[in-house]
Write a protein that holds these residues in place. Structure first.
Motif, PDB file in Angstrom:
ATOM      1  N   LEU A 193     -68.033  22.127 -81.809  1.00  0.00           N
ATOM      2  CA  LEU A 193     -66.882  22.532 -80.969  1.00  0.00           C
ATOM      3  C   LEU A 193     -65.617  23.292 -81.961  1.00  0.00           C
ATOM      4  CD1 LEU A 193     -66.524  22.710 -78.046  1.00  0.00           C
ATOM      5  CD2 LEU A 193     -64.941  20.603 -78.251  1.00  0.00           C
ATOM      6  N   GLY A 194     -66.324  23.997 -82.767  1.00  0.00           N
ATOM      7  CA  GLY A 194     -65.255  24.920 -83.563  1.00  0.00           C
ATOM      8  C   GLY A 194     -64.195  25.679 -82.717  1.00  0.00           C
ATOM      9  N   ARG A 195     -63.606  26.544 -83.458  1.00  0.00           N
ATOM     10  CA  ARG A 195     -62.793  27.599 -82.578  1.00  0.00           C
ATOM     11  C   ARG A 195     -63.694  28.502 -81.860  1.00  0.00           C
ATOM     12  NH1 ARG A 195     -58.236  29.927 -81.462  1.00  0.00           N
ATOM     13  NH2 ARG A 195     -58.083  31.986 -81.260  1.00  0.00           N
ATOM     14  N   GLU A 196     -64.793  29.249 -82.564  1.00  0.00           N
ATOM     15  CA  GLU A 196     -65.480  30.081 -81.742  1.00  0.00           C
ATOM     16  C   GLU A 196     -66.291  29.606 -80.599  1.00  0.00           C
ATOM     17  OE1 GLU A 196     -65.635  29.627 -84.930  1.00  0.00           O
ATOM     18  OE2 GLU A 196     -65.140  31.511 -86.019  1.00  0.00           O
ATOM     19  N   GLN A 197     -66.735  28.393 -80.744  1.00  0.00           N
ATOM     20  CA  GLN A 197     -67.462  27.716 -79.615  1.00  0.00           C
ATOM     21  C   GLN A 197     -66.669  27.375 -78.374  1.00  0.00           C
ATOM     22  OE1 GLN A 197     -69.875  23.763 -78.660  1.00  0.00           O
ATOM     23  NE2 GLN A 197     -70.564  24.923 -80.675  1.00  0.00           N
ATOM     24  N   THR A 198     -65.530  27.054 -78.976  1.00  0.00           N
ATOM     25  CA  THR A 198     -64.416  26.490 -77.971  1.00  0.00           C
ATOM     26  C   THR A 198     -63.974  27.718 -77.160  1.00  0.00           C
ATOM     27  OG1 THR A 198     -63.608  24.667 -79.284  1.00  0.00           O
ATOM     28  CG2 THR A 198     -62.178  25.352 -77.431  1.00  0.00           C
ATOM     29  N   GLU A 199     -63.838  28.725 -77.714  1.00  0.00           N
ATOM     30  CA  GLU A 199     -63.264  30.066 -77.030  1.00  0.00           C
ATOM     31  C   GLU A 199     -64.542  30.518 -76.033  1.00  0.00           C
ATOM     32  OE1 GLU A 199     -60.638  30.474 -76.777  1.00  0.00           O
ATOM     33  OE2 GLU A 199     -59.489  30.558 -78.626  1.00  0.00           O
ATOM     34  N   ILE A 256     -66.566  24.130 -59.975  1.00  0.00           N
ATOM     35  CA  ILE A 256     -65.362  24.617 -60.698  1.00  0.00           C
ATOM     36  C   ILE A 256     -64.476  23.561 -60.863  1.00  0.00           C
ATOM     37  CG2 ILE A 256     -63.372  26.143 -59.863  1.00  0.00           C
ATOM     38  CD1 ILE A 256     -66.086  27.649 -60.545  1.00  0.00           C
ATOM     39  N   ARG A 257     -64.194  22.562 -59.936  1.00  0.00           N
ATOM     40  CA  ARG A 257     -63.457  21.295 -60.321  1.00  0.00           C
ATOM     41  C   ARG A 257     -63.719  20.744 -61.644  1.00  0.00           C
ATOM     42  NH1 ARG A 257     -60.318  22.437 -57.874  1.00  0.00           N
ATOM     43  NH2 ARG A 257     -59.076  21.812 -59.865  1.00  0.00           N
ATOM     44  N   VAL A 258     -64.982  20.748 -61.825  1.00  0.00           N
ATOM     45  CA  VAL A 258     -65.175  20.150 -63.486  1.00  0.00           C
ATOM     46  C   VAL A 258     -64.781  21.281 -64.348  1.00  0.00           C
ATOM     47  CG1 VAL A 258     -67.160  19.683 -65.024  1.00  0.00           C
ATOM     48  CG2 VAL A 258     -67.243  18.979 -62.369  1.00  0.00           C
ATOM     49  N   PHE A 259     -64.821  22.474 -64.249  1.00  0.00           N
ATOM     50  CA  PHE A 259     -64.559  23.527 -65.223  1.00  0.00           C
ATOM     51  C   PHE A 259     -62.803  23.407 -65.404  1.00  0.00           C
ATOM     52  CE2 PHE A 259     -68.002  26.639 -64.092  1.00  0.00           C
ATOM     53  CZ  PHE A 259     -68.966  25.836 -64.591  1.00  0.00           C
ATOM     54  N   VAL A 260     -62.067  23.363 -64.390  1.00  0.00           N
ATOM     55  CA  VAL A 260     -60.628  23.080 -64.543  1.00  0.00           C
ATOM     56  C   VAL A 260     -60.428  21.773 -65.289  1.00  0.00           C
ATOM     57  CG1 VAL A 260     -58.381  22.676 -63.197  1.00  0.00           C
ATOM     58  CG2 VAL A 260     -60.165  24.346 -62.391  1.00  0.00           C
ATOM     59  N   SER A 261     -61.150  20.651 -64.948  1.00  0.00           N
ATOM     60  CA  SER A 261     -60.912  19.354 -65.763  1.00  0.00           C
ATOM     61  C   SER A 261     -61.117  19.606 -67.151  1.00  0.00           C
ATOM     62  CB  SER A 261     -61.733  18.314 -65.003  1.00  0.00           C
ATOM     63  OG  SER A 261     -61.248  18.186 -63.802  1.00  0.00           O
ATOM     64  N   LEU A 317     -68.249  36.208 -74.850  1.00  0.00           N
ATOM     65  CA  LEU A 317     -67.789  35.100 -74.307  1.00  0.00           C
ATOM     66  C   LEU A 317     -66.389  34.594 -75.015  1.00  0.00           C
ATOM     67  CD1 LEU A 317     -70.849  33.039 -73.156  1.00  0.00           C
ATOM     68  CD2 LEU A 317     -69.267  34.477 -71.854  1.00  0.00           C
ATOM     69  N   GLU A 318     -66.545  34.730 -76.460  1.00  0.00           N
ATOM     70  CA  GLU A 318     -65.417  34.323 -77.124  1.00  0.00           C
ATOM     71  C   GLU A 318     -64.052  35.261 -77.052  1.00  0.00           C
ATOM     72  OE1 GLU A 318     -63.805  34.210 -81.934  1.00  0.00           O
ATOM     73  OE2 GLU A 318     -65.743  35.098 -81.461  1.00  0.00           O
ATOM     74  N   PHE A 319     -64.284  36.522 -76.877  1.00  0.00           N
ATOM     75  CA  PHE A 319     -63.325  37.427 -76.464  1.00  0.00           C
ATOM     76  C   PHE A 319     -62.621  36.929 -75.075  1.00  0.00           C
ATOM     77  CE2 PHE A 319     -62.038  41.213 -73.590  1.00  0.00           C
ATOM     78  CZ  PHE A 319     -60.797  41.567 -74.342  1.00  0.00           C
ATOM     79  N   LEU A 320     -63.310  36.765 -74.185  1.00  0.00           N
ATOM     80  CA  LEU A 320     -63.019  36.243 -72.668  1.00  0.00           C
ATOM     81  C   LEU A 320     -62.121  35.108 -72.769  1.00  0.00           C
ATOM     82  CD1 LEU A 320     -65.934  37.209 -70.423  1.00  0.00           C
ATOM     83  CD2 LEU A 320     -63.896  38.496 -70.616  1.00  0.00           C
ATOM     84  N   GLY A 321     -62.785  34.120 -73.543  1.00  0.00           N
ATOM     85  CA  GLY A 321     -62.041  32.882 -73.813  1.00  0.00           C
ATOM     86  C   GLY A 321     -60.575  32.975 -74.549  1.00  0.00           C
ATOM     87  N   TRP A 376     -66.655  28.606 -74.540  1.00  0.00           N
ATOM     88  CA  TRP A 376     -66.959  27.631 -73.549  1.00  0.00           C
ATOM     89  C   TRP A 376     -66.101  28.159 -72.289  1.00  0.00           C
ATOM     90  CZ3 TRP A 376     -65.366  21.824 -73.929  1.00  0.00           C
ATOM     91  CH2 TRP A 376     -65.870  21.151 -72.717  1.00  0.00           C
ATOM     92  N   LYS A 377     -64.660  28.210 -72.951  1.00  0.00           N
ATOM     93  CA  LYS A 377     -63.565  28.656 -71.925  1.00  0.00           C
ATOM     94  C   LYS A 377     -63.716  29.885 -71.431  1.00  0.00           C
ATOM     95  CE  LYS A 377     -59.578  28.590 -73.926  1.00  0.00           C
ATOM     96  NZ  LYS A 377     -58.527  28.886 -75.131  1.00  0.00           N
ATOM     97  N   GLY A 378     -64.625  30.750 -71.913  1.00  0.00           N
ATOM     98  CA  GLY A 378     -64.994  32.247 -71.487  1.00  0.00           C
ATOM     99  C   GLY A 378     -65.643  32.432 -70.448  1.00  0.00           C
ATOM    100  N   TRP A 379     -66.790  31.490 -70.437  1.00  0.00           N
ATOM    101  CA  TRP A 379     -67.806  31.685 -69.417  1.00  0.00           C
ATOM    102  C   TRP A 379     -67.316  30.768 -68.233  1.00  0.00           C
ATOM    103  CZ3 TRP A 379     -70.180  27.240 -67.578  1.00  0.00           C
ATOM    104  CH2 TRP A 379     -70.092  26.173 -68.145  1.00  0.00           C
ATOM    105  N   MET A 380     -66.549  29.616 -68.475  1.00  0.00           N
ATOM    106  CA  MET A 380     -65.941  28.937 -67.181  1.00  0.00           C
ATOM    107  C   MET A 380     -64.914  30.061 -66.597  1.00  0.00           C
ATOM    108  SD  MET A 380     -65.698  24.992 -68.341  1.00  0.00           S
ATOM    109  CE  MET A 380     -64.260  25.231 -69.673  1.00  0.00           C
TER     110      MET A 380
END
Length: 555
Positions: free
Chosen positions: A170-176, A201-206, A425-429, A178-182
């Motif tokens: 869960l470094g920066r790239e992987q975090t972004e 979607i509720r899980v994604f927001v949480s 996905l990182e860009f989107l995140g 994850w945020k990107g596809w959610m």
């Protein structure tokens, strides 16, 4: 060394000498406007010495009533001058000063204007008429192909103590990523009205709110940075653009409910980490005892608020805010608790997926994958399958952690996967906050209730191909504006943080102007160093957007 000498000279000077030195500082700041970084830093040190010495003098004169009154009066007279000189110095900065701040405000005015006209755009048709689950899965399929196309491997960094490379999860790239596809799924869930993925979607927001507690815990636990600069930086990053949109578009802030969730999550984490430091310093607790005690104190506070009638105070804001905070009442706290355990998890990952034992790595990969899949299945089989959202919502705050942990176990079930990420996905995140708030006014319209029609014939009854092209056109404009809005927010964030630093007498962003040293042949090196320093500071501020750090603070 220079700073300590200046500080000593200032302390041993007479009152008249101190006042003369302060006036000299103000003169330099107002009239000379040095662009040389070393001289600018010297002025910062002088200002710091003046402020700190004034406070020390005030402290040491407690027993002398008349002398205390005189020196306090002198300090009060000098404080506005010092503050004014700090503001003037900030205004003269070539980077992150008044000029950059004004530019950012002019640019954000353009974005707000575009958002306003986008929000009232016609023609448009009701969003409920755009129910198209097949299109939802189609665009997600396109995203999956783009993710695979941009799949990138980057070797893990070497351990700080030498030896084999660290296994970073869960470094920066992987975090972004994850945020990107959610975020992608979240936006198209709104666009295509796919009701049956509500629970997911509720899980994604949480998960987003979980990251706030998790990432900020790692930051505060590692840096111990409880300064006003950090607080102001995060508050601006989270709230600046959404608040402007809410005000100028006359939109209730509850439409952007994730914003207050993130804000409160950040403040809760900062306070909890500060309590941990107090336990360690004042009570003599060790690391684990102090951190665990603070996490438990935070949990008790959450229970006393959310599990008692006290939570109804949120109704004074709105029923929507009351519901949203109830749905994620423990999300940030669970992120905080996860951050506390992250060092131990990092140790396990190093043991299981390091270079020492190939057989152990294979077994750990299989076991992690199966366990993660089981946790996701467990959530879905007992809770996620519920089609009635009113039946699912009450249990969601307690069970969303199962699919979150399950996903993290699968995503990091091998060393190779920890070292890979998708750049698209990182860009989107990296732009999730701006895409979240602008989707309501540019990708959709009339506060997310309608779908804009730019291409003729792409209305509710139009051909699927025309509607798809219309979506692509609207989405392109929406994404470009969102990326621009993020850059504007970061520019504002950095300028205000530099102003706060200047007011506190701290070094600010070095100027990139032609310095005095360039006259003796060092222009290139000085400019490059200044630019590098500015770039590094911007990287750190951008990292703070999600509260994430590059790696866990422990292990």
């Amino acid at each position: 060394m220079i700073g300590s000498k200046i500080h000593t000279i200032y302390k041993t000077s007479t009152s008249a000498a101190k006042q003369s030195l302060t006036v000299f500082i103000i003169y330099l700041d107002r009239e000379v406007h040095f662009n040389n970084h070393r001289l600018s830093h010297l002025l910062q040190l002088l200002r710091s010495s003046a402020i700190s010495s004034s406070s020390m003098t005030s402290q040491s004169s407690k027993d002398n009533g008349d002398d205390k009154h005189k020196k306090s009066s002198a300090s009060c007279r000098l404080a506005p001058q010092i503050m004014l000189s700090s503001i003037n110095a900030w205004a003269a900065q070539e980077k992150n000063g008044l000029k950059d701040f004004i530019k950012a405000q002019l640019k954000v005015a353009v974005v707000l204007t575009v958002a306003y006209f986008g929000n009232v755009y016609e023609p448009a048709y009701p969003r409920n008429d755009n129910h198209a689950p097949q299109m939802f899965w189609l665009v997600n399929g396109f995203l999956a192909m783009a993710a695979l196309w941009t799949w990138t491997w980057k070797a893990s960094p070497a351990s700080r103590t030498g030896g084999h490379p660290r296994v970073v999860i869960l470094g920066r790239e992987q975090t972004e990523e994850w945020k990107g596809w959610m975020q992608w799924a979240f936006i198209f869930y709104h666009y295509y009205r796919v009701y049956y993925v509500y629970n997911e979607i509720r899980v994604f927001v949480s998960a987003y709110v979980w990251m706030t507690g998790f990432g900020n815990f790692l930051y505060f636990d590692k840096k111990g940075d409880f300064t006003i600069e950090r607080f102001v930086s995060m508050i601006i990053r989270i709230n600046y653009f959404p608040l402007l949109l809410s005000y100028f578009l006359s939109v209730p802030l509850e439409l952007y409910y994730v914003v207050p969730l993130h804000t409160c999550g950040f403040i809760m984490t900062m306070v909890s980490c500060y309590i941990a430091v107090l336990f360690e310093r004042k009570c003599g607790f060790g690391y684990w005892k102090s951190r665990t005690s603070a996490v438990l104190v935070s949990l008790v506070a959450h229970i006393l608020f959310y599990e008692t009638p006290a939570v109804d105070v949120l109704l004074y804001f709105s029923k929507e805010i009351h519901f949203r905070f109830q749905a994620d009442k423990y999300s940030a706290w669970m992120g905080l608790a996860s951050g506390l355990l992250w060092g131990k998890i990092g140790e396990y990952m190093q043991w299981a997926h390091g270079f020492e034992n190939e057989s152990r790595r294979s077994k750990a990969t299989i076991l992690q994958f199966i366990t993660g899949a089981f946790l996701i299945w467990f959530w879905y089989f007992f809770f996620g399958f519920l089609s009635d959202k009113y039946a699912y919502n009450p249990v969601h705050p307690y069970v969303f952690i199962f699919p979150v942990v399950g996903w993290l176990m699968i995503r990091n079930c091998s060393r190779y996967l920890t070292e890979c990420h998708s750049t698209v996905l990182e860009f989107l995140g990296r732009n999730t906050l701006e895409t979240y708030v602008l989707q309501f006014h540019l990708f959709m319209t009339h506060n997310v209730q309608y779908i804009p029609v730019i291409i003729p014939g792409a209305d509710a009854n139009g051909h699927a191909a025309l509607k798809f092209l219309n979506m692509l056109l609207c989405g392109s404009v929406f994404l470009v504006i969102a990326v621009w809005a993020r850059k504007i927010t970061v520019a504002t964030q950095m300028s205000v943080v530099d102003l706060v630093k200047g007011l506190r007498g701290l070094p600010t962003t070095p100027s990139t102007n032609v310095s005095l040293s360039s006259q003796v042949g060092s222009k290139g090196s000085q400019s490059n160093k200044s630019e590098d320093a500015t770039e590094n500071e911007e990287v750190q501020l951008v990292k703070a957007e999600s509260g994430m750090s590059d790696a866990p603070s422990k292990g």
